[in-house]
Design a protein around this motif. Structure first.
Motif, PDB file in Angstrom:
ATOM      1  N   VAL A 114       0.843  -1.211   0.000  1.00 57.21           N
ATOM      2  CA  VAL A 114       0.000   0.000   0.000  1.00 57.21           C
ATOM      3  C   VAL A 114       0.877   1.259   0.000  1.00 57.21           C
ATOM      4  CG1 VAL A 114      -1.569   1.302   1.525  1.00 57.21           C
ATOM      5  CG2 VAL A 114      -2.021  -1.086   1.016  1.00 57.21           C
ATOM      6  N   PRO A 115       0.489   2.286  -0.767  1.00 59.50           N
ATOM      7  CA  PRO A 115       1.283   3.525  -0.781  1.00 59.50           C
ATOM      8  C   PRO A 115       1.349   4.188   0.599  1.00 59.50           C
ATOM      9  CG  PRO A 115      -0.355   3.533  -2.542  1.00 59.50           C
ATOM     10  CD  PRO A 115      -0.659   2.361  -1.697  1.00 59.50           C
ATOM     11  N   ALA A 116       2.343   5.047   0.760  1.00 59.65           N
ATOM     12  CA  ALA A 116       2.526   5.732   2.043  1.00 59.65           C
ATOM     13  C   ALA A 116       1.321   6.627   2.358  1.00 59.65           C
ATOM     14  CB  ALA A 116       3.788   6.571   1.978  1.00 59.65           C
ATOM     15  N   ASN A 117       1.066   6.852   3.621  1.00 59.24           N
ATOM     16  CA  ASN A 117      -0.021   7.709   4.105  1.00 59.24           C
ATOM     17  C   ASN A 117      -1.414   7.229   3.708  1.00 59.24           C
ATOM     18  OD1 ASN A 117       1.933   9.456   5.172  1.00 59.24           O
ATOM     19  ND2 ASN A 117       2.107  10.454   3.177  1.00 59.24           N
ATOM     20  N   ARG A 118      -1.589   5.945   3.610  1.00 57.35           N
ATOM     21  CA  ARG A 118      -2.916   5.387   3.350  1.00 57.35           C
ATOM     22  C   ARG A 118      -3.241   4.405   4.469  1.00 57.35           C
ATOM     23  NH1 ARG A 118      -1.810   8.489  -0.166  1.00 57.35           N
ATOM     24  NH2 ARG A 118      -2.055   8.245  -2.430  1.00 57.35           N
ATOM     25  N   GLU A 119      -4.477   4.472   4.953  1.00 60.57           N
ATOM     26  CA  GLU A 119      -4.956   3.464   5.891  1.00 60.57           C
ATOM     27  C   GLU A 119      -5.588   2.354   5.053  1.00 60.57           C
ATOM     28  OE1 GLU A 119      -4.414   3.852   9.155  1.00 60.57           O
ATOM     29  OE2 GLU A 119      -3.465   5.771   8.718  1.00 60.57           O
ATOM     30  N   PHE A 120      -5.559   1.132   5.555  1.00 61.56           N
ATOM     31  CA  PHE A 120      -6.176   0.069   4.761  1.00 61.56           C
ATOM     32  C   PHE A 120      -6.909  -0.961   5.595  1.00 61.56           C
ATOM     33  CE2 PHE A 120      -1.987  -1.832   5.649  1.00 61.56           C
ATOM     34  CZ  PHE A 120      -2.363  -3.111   6.060  1.00 61.56           C
ATOM     35  N   GLU A 121      -7.826  -1.622   4.942  1.00 63.57           N
ATOM     36  CA  GLU A 121      -8.488  -2.797   5.514  1.00 63.57           C
ATOM     37  C   GLU A 121      -8.600  -3.816   4.387  1.00 63.57           C
ATOM     38  OE1 GLU A 121     -12.365  -3.363   8.221  1.00 63.57           O
ATOM     39  OE2 GLU A 121     -12.770  -3.071   6.092  1.00 63.57           O
ATOM     40  N   VAL A 122      -8.099  -5.005   4.638  1.00 58.31           N
ATOM     41  CA  VAL A 122      -8.163  -6.062   3.624  1.00 58.31           C
ATOM     42  C   VAL A 122      -8.965  -7.231   4.175  1.00 58.31           C
ATOM     43  CG1 VAL A 122      -6.827  -7.621   2.156  1.00 58.31           C
ATOM     44  CG2 VAL A 122      -5.917  -5.409   2.720  1.00 58.31           C
TER      45      VAL A 122
ATOM     46  N   LEU B 210      -1.477   9.729  -6.919  1.00 54.81           N
ATOM     47  CA  LEU B 210      -1.852   8.359  -7.272  1.00 54.81           C
ATOM     48  C   LEU B 210      -0.603   7.492  -7.334  1.00 54.81           C
ATOM     49  CD1 LEU B 210      -4.045   6.326  -8.455  1.00 54.81           C
ATOM     50  CD2 LEU B 210      -3.180   6.991 -10.669  1.00 54.81           C
ATOM     51  N   CYS B 211      -0.624   6.381  -6.602  1.00 54.10           N
ATOM     52  CA  CYS B 211       0.463   5.394  -6.685  1.00 54.10           C
ATOM     53  C   CYS B 211      -0.200   4.054  -6.949  1.00 54.10           C
ATOM     54  CB  CYS B 211       1.231   5.293  -5.377  1.00 54.10           C
ATOM     55  SG  CYS B 211       2.090   6.771  -4.923  1.00 54.10           S
ATOM     56  N   LYS B 212      -0.228   3.648  -8.183  1.00 56.04           N
ATOM     57  CA  LYS B 212      -0.896   2.379  -8.456  1.00 56.04           C
ATOM     58  C   LYS B 212       0.028   1.411  -9.184  1.00 56.04           C
ATOM     59  CE  LYS B 212      -3.882   1.509 -11.725  1.00 56.04           C
ATOM     60  NZ  LYS B 212      -5.112   1.518 -12.507  1.00 56.04           N
ATOM     61  N   TYR B 213      -0.275   0.127  -8.990  1.00 58.18           N
ATOM     62  CA  TYR B 213       0.531  -0.912  -9.625  1.00 58.18           C
ATOM     63  C   TYR B 213      -0.045  -1.234 -10.992  1.00 58.18           C
ATOM     64  CZ  TYR B 213       2.561  -1.581  -5.026  1.00 58.18           C
ATOM     65  OH  TYR B 213       3.215  -1.381  -3.840  1.00 58.18           O
TER      66      TYR B 213
ATOM     67  N   TYR C 105       5.617  -9.807 -17.780  1.00 57.55           N
ATOM     68  CA  TYR C 105       5.695 -10.564 -16.515  1.00 57.55           C
ATOM     69  C   TYR C 105       5.817  -9.644 -15.306  1.00 57.55           C
ATOM     70  CZ  TYR C 105       7.183 -14.395 -19.602  1.00 57.55           C
ATOM     71  OH  TYR C 105       7.269 -15.332 -20.582  1.00 57.55           O
ATOM     72  N   TYR C 106       6.029  -8.381 -15.521  1.00 54.20           N
ATOM     73  CA  TYR C 106       6.561  -7.525 -14.459  1.00 54.20           C
ATOM     74  C   TYR C 106       5.524  -6.578 -13.848  1.00 54.20           C
ATOM     75  CZ  TYR C 106      10.399  -9.237 -17.216  1.00 54.20           C
ATOM     76  OH  TYR C 106      11.214 -10.065 -17.924  1.00 54.20           O
ATOM     77  N   THR C 107       5.664  -6.401 -12.543  1.00 60.18           N
ATOM     78  CA  THR C 107       4.802  -5.469 -11.828  1.00 60.18           C
ATOM     79  C   THR C 107       5.569  -4.156 -11.644  1.00 60.18           C
ATOM     80  OG1 THR C 107       3.823  -7.329 -10.659  1.00 60.18           O
ATOM     81  CG2 THR C 107       3.378  -5.157  -9.759  1.00 60.18           C
ATOM     82  N   LEU C 108       4.931  -3.090 -12.057  1.00 56.31           N
ATOM     83  CA  LEU C 108       5.554  -1.765 -11.952  1.00 56.31           C
ATOM     84  C   LEU C 108       4.647  -0.864 -11.128  1.00 56.31           C
ATOM     85  CD1 LEU C 108       6.342  -1.370 -15.760  1.00 56.31           C
ATOM     86  CD2 LEU C 108       7.915  -2.177 -14.016  1.00 56.31           C
ATOM     87  N   ILE C 109       5.208   0.221 -10.622  1.00 61.54           N
ATOM     88  CA  ILE C 109       4.376   1.192  -9.904  1.00 61.54           C
ATOM     89  C   ILE C 109       4.374   2.498 -10.690  1.00 61.54           C
ATOM     90  CG2 ILE C 109       6.204   2.095  -8.358  1.00 61.54           C
ATOM     91  CD1 ILE C 109       3.997   2.054  -6.131  1.00 61.54           C
ATOM     92  N   VAL C 110       3.192   3.092 -10.782  1.00 60.61           N
ATOM     93  CA  VAL C 110       3.058   4.371 -11.484  1.00 60.61           C
ATOM     94  C   VAL C 110       2.702   5.435 -10.455  1.00 60.61           C
ATOM     95  CG1 VAL C 110       1.852   5.639 -13.298  1.00 60.61           C
ATOM     96  CG2 VAL C 110       2.252   3.202 -13.566  1.00 60.61           C
ATOM     97  N   MET C 111       3.508   6.469 -10.397  1.00 60.65           N
ATOM     98  CA  MET C 111       3.241   7.573  -9.467  1.00 60.65           C
ATOM     99  C   MET C 111       2.930   8.821 -10.279  1.00 60.65           C
ATOM    100  SD  MET C 111       6.424   7.075  -6.899  1.00 60.65           S
ATOM    101  CE  MET C 111       6.781   5.510  -6.136  1.00 60.65           C
TER     102      MET C 111
END
Lengths: 136, 268
Positions: free
Chosen positions: A76-84, B249-252, B257-263
């Motif tokens: 999870v990105p920084a400064n985020r709360e989460f519930e899974v 936004l920080c999403k995968y 085959y590869y996992t990347l992160i986009v900020m």
């Protein structure tokens, strides 16, 4: 002249209405955008949990919830709360991991992904909620 | 008549005064009523970043849209899913560091580190090592000017970091058409596929003054050996705009085959 005065009064009233409603419009627009971005993040974390097949191995461990929390905390990105929540559809068993302050989030978005584990023949529903604590 | 005109004039002045006061008020709270979407949301929807599974072409399109339209207002980074660094451990050997981008440590990740040395005539040698890493690990590979390909896996989550000396990199490869614009005769081409411990020879055909490469799925870069020397070209368009920006936004995303992160976020 009366028509002019009437027009003036109408203009003043319209501007007053706009300025008062502005207070509610501003956070609404901001919330809509923040919610969209949080939802995107939550969905991507849920997809990574499913596509990486981590759950096949995590769910078979004794302390599955703790392991799940460690993995999701890292993802999870920084400064985020989460519930899974990971729900085993065959038994209805629920595994929950969350940050201590998730309930205090002022804005949260949830994404749901279904993961079918072909090794153990189980289907899991992964529910990832990400939240932000904003304001004072 | 004059009385009427002065009345109208005063009324118009009053309206203008009130309007200017409100215009000032609106501008100070920085809100345009017509703007319902912030730049980040516009970029995400326009570039197709709402998806998680992307192709190389999608990443290239995202980069193009960013550079053409949002370069001034937004910051963008497309990076490996984990923060991977390779440094000197102080005694001449390479040390591998792996953290998540939020700063947390993911336990017991599998890694492989491949080191490729180039010289003027081609590939001098290739060394590699595998193991597990929690935060950092000392490797048996010596640390020097070389290409390092660090691959970190967590079950099927695979990510990589390619570290190349800047003088060894060229930008004469078009990833969307798989065409290499060579300056001299191409002798050999090798693919860097992080899942393998060695370089993989690539078939290529010469056509119209350039070279068409057959890129295998999962190739992150090519080592090209020309008569004039050896160099490396990237296939994966990893982006780092180099500017300061808010991480809105920080999403995968998963590409091949590869996992990347986009900020993505607004510039500060």
């Amino acid at each position: 002249m009366k028509a002019l005065e009437l027009v003036l009064i109408v203009i003043v009233l319209v501007l007053l209405y706009v300025s008062l409603s502005m207070r509610t419009i501003t956070p609404k627009l901001s919330l809509r955008n923040d919610y969209f971005l949080l939802k995107e993040e939550a969905y991507s974390v849920a997809r990574v949990l499913a596509d990486s097949r981590i759950l096949t191995y995590l769910m078979s461990k004794e302390q599955a919830e703790d392991e799940l929390k460690i993995v999701v905390t890292a993802l999870v990105p920084a400064n985020r709360e989460f519930e899974v929540k990971v729900i085993d559809t065959s038994t209805g068993e629920k595994f929950v991991a969350e940050t201590p302050y998730f309930k205090r989030s002022t804005l949260a978005a949830t994404a749901v992904v279904v993961y079918s584990d072909s090794v153990s023949g189980k289907i899991y529903v992964i529910e990832v909620s990400l939240g932000k604590i904003t304001g004072g | 008549m004059i009385e009427w005109l002065s009345e109208i004039g005063v009324a118009i002045l009053l309206v203008l005064l009130i309007a200017s006061m409100y215009a000032l008020h609106i501008s100070t709270i920085s809100l345009l009523l017509v703007q319902t979407e912030v730049e980040v949301v516009k970029f995400v929807t326009e570039s197709g970043l709402v998806r998680v599974l992307l192709k190389i072409e999608d990443l290239l399109l995202m980069k193009k849209i960013y550079l053409n339209k949002y370069n001034e207002t937004l910051g963008l980074k497309v990076l490996p899913a984990f923060n991977i660094t390779v440094t000197d451990n102080g005694s001449g050997f390479a040390m591998l560091y792996v953290r998540s981008w939020s700063g947390h440590v993911a336990p017991s990740l599998n890694y492989s580190l491949m080191k490729v040395m180039l010289n003027s005539s081609g590939v001098e040698r290739v060394e590699s090592e595998r193991g597990t890493v929690t935060l950092c690990v000392n490797t048996s590979l010596s640390y020097e000017e070389a290409i390092y390909i660090a691959t970190v896996t967590y079950y099927r989550l695979i990510t990589f970091k390619l570290i190349v000396p800047s003088t060894w990199t060229r930008h004469n490869y078009n990833a969307s058409s798989s065409e290499l614009y060579n300056t001299s005769n191409v002798l050999d081409v090798y693919a860097i596929i992080p899942l393998y411990d060695n370089l993989v020879p690539v078939n290529f055909t010469k056509c119209n003054g350039h070279v068409k490469l057959r890129a295998e799925y999962g190739t992150i870069a090519f080592v090209v050996v020309e008569e004039s020397g050896a160099y490396i070209v990237n296939r994966f368009p990893l982006i780092d705009c180099g500017a300061n920006f808010r991480r809105d936004l920080c999403k995968y995303v998963i590409c091949e085959y590869y996992t990347l992160i986009v900020m993505v976020g607004e510039r500060t």
